[in-house]
Design an enzyme around this catalytic site. Structure first.
Site, short mmCIF file in Angstrom:
data_model
loop_
_atom_site.label_atom_id
_atom_site.label_comp_id
_atom_site.label_asym_id
_atom_site.label_seq_id
_atom_site.Cartn_x
_atom_site.Cartn_y
_atom_site.Cartn_z
NE ARG A 1 -4.58 -0.83 3.03
CZ ARG A 1 -3.08 -0.81 3.56
NH1 ARG A 1 -2.70 -1.88 3.48
NH2 ARG A 1 -2.26 0.04 3.55
CD GLU B 1 -3.77 -3.00 9.14
OE1 GLU B 1 -4.49 -2.87 9.57
OE2 GLU B 1 -2.73 -2.67 8.54
#
Length: 782
Positions: free
Chosen positions: A324, A727
């Site tokens: 990520r 997030e």
């Protein structure tokens, strides 16, 4: 190409979804009435567990001497690797990650044994009496040293697009540098805890403060040498998780379950704050080496990045975290020639793990630091350099991992935040302030965010639910998501209430349990509402379709003419209450129960090549932060923050607002004041609020304005066309770090980039100020 949502979906008047409701437990939270696992009363005979932690960072474990501890009052037994009936391995992805240290220790704070006693005080006292014989070896704490020695927890990941080397040679301007990005402790209010209650025939109920009940169920079953159907893992709520309760709780649950299995009594295992911080993983710290090639106009033609993550002593979730990071190094910028190398370096610290943003924040810190550095070196405004490199609005630019950016809102979001923050006027005022003040300096910066939503591993993008309608019209809801304060349960209940046309209070929210919804994914990756909301809607729609058939018969009309609204089923010839209809359905032997399932469409991912479509969609946001620093002490304060966040069509605007505010402050803490510090022996010395500084109420910007964009629904078919919110806002706090860099840079008239890594503590800011003064003086003397 993506298509806009069906207009019919957007013109329907919603009665529950899209409205602001309080968190289902908000009242109980503030009154202290919400029951967490440690609030559950002890069942008769309950035993308590305390860990024995390694005092050594690396060595051969030769002996565990528990004789003295076993003689102490209340001590029932001491658990070690030798007592494990199954597999002493709790690795969430790979293998070789033990619950109890076995034959060797790999970090200070590693769990070597556990004392089981009749009280926590007795267990803690006895744990100090367990003697460990360890032959010490030379540890490694440095990421770069580990990487150089080839000490990694998994093979390197290499993401390549275009010809970065060739484009670099042709670039008009080439820049390079290094950033160090600190880690972060989750510092959840509720520490790690599990309560194991043995039943008959090997069965066990296991209450765990976990974001991933299925992982706890499966791995604890393997640890005990039993099938998964022996264990029912339950969790009603967590006092915070932030990723720290995705893989880590399995260790705690396994030890509690082992104690219960061997003693045949309930066992409670909870970690004290200092033990929790020593024994559990953090956000990965990184070292970033980079080289950028640009055109004279400021176009990033080539970018090479080596992202080295401190994985700790085992892999844990470091692989997907690094993935990520690599897939967010582009942030909002089209980089046609990219060469990104991701490394998970093995060091003798606690194994680092998931944390809100899951590697994405570190990637964005890297690219934004590069933008800030390069812009100042080229004599440009960083925002001008950003605008030159943004992804196109409609062209479908490819990311380095081959996903098209087809629904780009970043220019719109940035324009709105710049207007909201009154950028031009404040930029002039801050520049004037800095010219007049020798000690205090202000900084101003903008941070854009493009964040991908979905798990990296395609298989994890699935969810299940269970919905019952009872004869009296009340509804029972269960799903695989977990509640950690983020309001997931409320949002999913709103979805079910909307489907049935009921008030929210008609939906009973129940604890997550593997006994009702199996094989679910972690509540993580910001996908909790998307996945579980869709699964619950599918279940509710299935029941509703059956009820519609009965209602049409009772109200003498076509099924298509039946609507559910305000607690009733309506037809052109009359209405009946939902409760009446439920009872009639039962009388006609129509099932009022359904298991719902959902899997995210369109996504695919080649983990070897790092190519595909890993994300269902992107969320966009932007923030402007203003700070002030004291150049004599390094003390600093964020004075103002303006945020614009794209939420699609929000399920619950009030809860989304809380998530944005909380994420920003947590991100600000990571980047400015939360410093993890290990001594030379590898012992973590920041193990509590007296030594580890998290943001407090007085650290929140006095002017804090958040705007939620709800004028553009998600073009993908998410639950009621909403967008994830958990997030993405955390990365907006990078604006505070950039503003601190801007304040330090003001000592050079804004021409030189600041040498300021994260966390930008007062000490770090002071060092950066002194470095800037030396560089300015050196330039002036030339």
């Amino acid at each position: 190409m993506n298509v806009r949502p069906n207009p019919k979906d957007l013109t329907i008047r919603r009665h529950v979804v899209g409205k602001s409701y309080p968190h289902d437990s908000a009242d109980r939270h503030v009154r202290g009435k919400a029951v967490y696992i440690d609030d559950m009363p002890d069942l008769p005979g309950t035993l308590h567990i305390a860990p024995v932690l390694s005092p050594v960072a690396k060595g051969v474990l030769k002996k565990i001497d528990a004789r003295e501890a076993l003689k102490m009052p209340g001590v029932v037994r001491v658990l070690t690797a030798a007592d494990v009936p199954g597999h002493n391995d709790i690795a969430p992805i790979l293998s070789g990650e033990p619950v109890f240290a076995d034959g060797k220790v790999a970090h200070v704070g590693q769990i070597v044994a556990a004392v089981v006693a009749t009280s926590l005080a007795e267990a803690l006292q006895a744990a100090h009496s367990v003697k460990l014989s360890i032959k010490e070896q030379t540890p490694c704490f440095d990421v770069e040293e580990a990487h150089k020695a080839g000490s990694v927890t998994l093979k390197n990941q290499h993401l390549v697009q275009g010809d970065a080397a060739g484009a670099m040679k042709k670039a008009s301007r080439i820049f390079e540098g290094k950033f160090r990005i600190g880690g972060q402790d989750h510092f959840y209010l509720e520490g790690q805890i599990a309560y194991a209650i043995p039943g008959e025939n090997g069965e066990m109920t296991l209450w765990s403060s976990t974001q991933h009940p299925t992982e706890v169920q499966l791995h604890v079953a393997e640890f005990l040498g039993q099938p998964a159907n022996d264990l029912d893992v339950q969790v009603r709520r967590m006092g915070g998780g932030f990723g720290g309760k995705e893989s880590q709780p399995t260790i705690i649950a396994a030890i509690a379950a082992l104690g219960a299995k061997l003693t045949k009594k309930p066992c409670r295992f909870r970690l004290r704050r200092d033990d929790d911080m020593e024994a559990t993983g953090k956000r990965h710290g990184y070292v970033i080496n980079w080289q950028a090639g640009l055109s004279d106009e400021g176009r990033i033609d080539a970018l090479k990045v080596e992202a080295m993550a401190n994985a700790g002593h085992v892999a844990d979730l470091s692989g997907p975290v690094v993935t990520r990071t690599l897939t967010h190094l582009d942030n909002c910028y089209h980089i046609p020639n990219a060469d990104f190398l991701g490394v998970a370096a093995r060091t003798n610290t606690v194994s680092n793990t998931a944390f809100r943003g899951f590697g994405g924040p570190q990637g964005m810190v890297a690219i934004e630091g590069i933008i800030d550095t390069v812009a100042r070196e080229m004599g440009m405004d960083p925002n001008e350099l950003r605008a030159i490199n943004y992804y196109g609005d409609t062209t479908g630019d490819l990311t380095p991992y081959d996903q098209k950016v087809e629904d780009n809102r970043i220019r719109d979001v940035v324009d709105r935040v710049m207007q909201q923050a009154d950028w031009a006027k404040r930029r002039k005022a801050i520049d004037a302030f800095n010219r007049k003040n020798k000690v205090l300096k202000k900084g101003l910066a903008m941070m854009p965010v493009k964040f991908g939503i979905s798990f990296n591993l395609t298989a994890l993008n699935q969810a299940g639910s269970l919905v019952h309608v009872y004869k009296d019209g009340s509804v029972h809801l269960n799903h695989g998501g977990t509640e950690m304060g983020q309001g997931l349960f409320t949002k999913v209940a709103q979805v079910v209430a909307e489907v049935f046309g009921l008030p929210l209070e008609a939906i009973k929210i129940t604890p997550t349990t593997t006994g009702k919804v199996p094989n679910t994914s972690a509540t993580a990756a910001s996908a909790g509402s998307d996945l579980n909301g869709a699964a619950a809607r599918n279940a509710a729609e299935e029941i509703k379709a059956r009820m519609v058939a009965v209602a049409a018969q009772k109200l003498d009309c076509e099924k298509a003419q039946i609507t559910f609204e305000r607690g009733k089923a309506h037809g052109p010839n009359g209405s009946m209450t939902f409760a009446q209809l439920a009872n009639d359905c039962w009388f006609q032997r129509v099932s009022l129960s359904a298991a719902g399932f959902y899997k995210t469409p369109k996504i695919h991912w080649d983990g070897e090549r790092l190519k595909g479509r890993p994300f269902f969609y992107y969320t966009y946001g932007a923030a402007v932060a203003e700070v002030v620093i004291d150049t004599l002490t390094g003390e600093n304060r964020c004075l103002r923050a303006d945020i614009v966040q794209d939420c699609g069509k929000p399920l619950n605007p009030a809860i989304d607002l809380g998530q944005i505010e909380g994420a920003f402050v947590q991100g600000m803490g990571w980047l400015t004041c939360e410093e993890l510090w290990w001594d030379k022996s590898g012992k973590l010395r920041t193990v509590g609020p007296s030594t580890y500084k998290i943001p407090g109420s007085r650290d929140v910007p006095p002017h804090f304005k958040v705007s939620i964009l709800d004028d553009e629904p998600n073009r993908e078919d998410t639950i009621f066309h909403s967008k994830a919110i958990g997030e993405p806002p955390l990365m907006l706090a990078i604006s505070v770090w950039l503003a601190l860099r801007d304040a330090v840079s003001s000592l050079s008239g804004g021409k030189m980039p600041a040498s300021l890594d994260t966390p930008a503590t007062a000490e770090a800011v002071l060092f950066a100020v002194e470095d800037m003064k030396r560089r300015v003086a050196a330039q002036s003397s030339q």
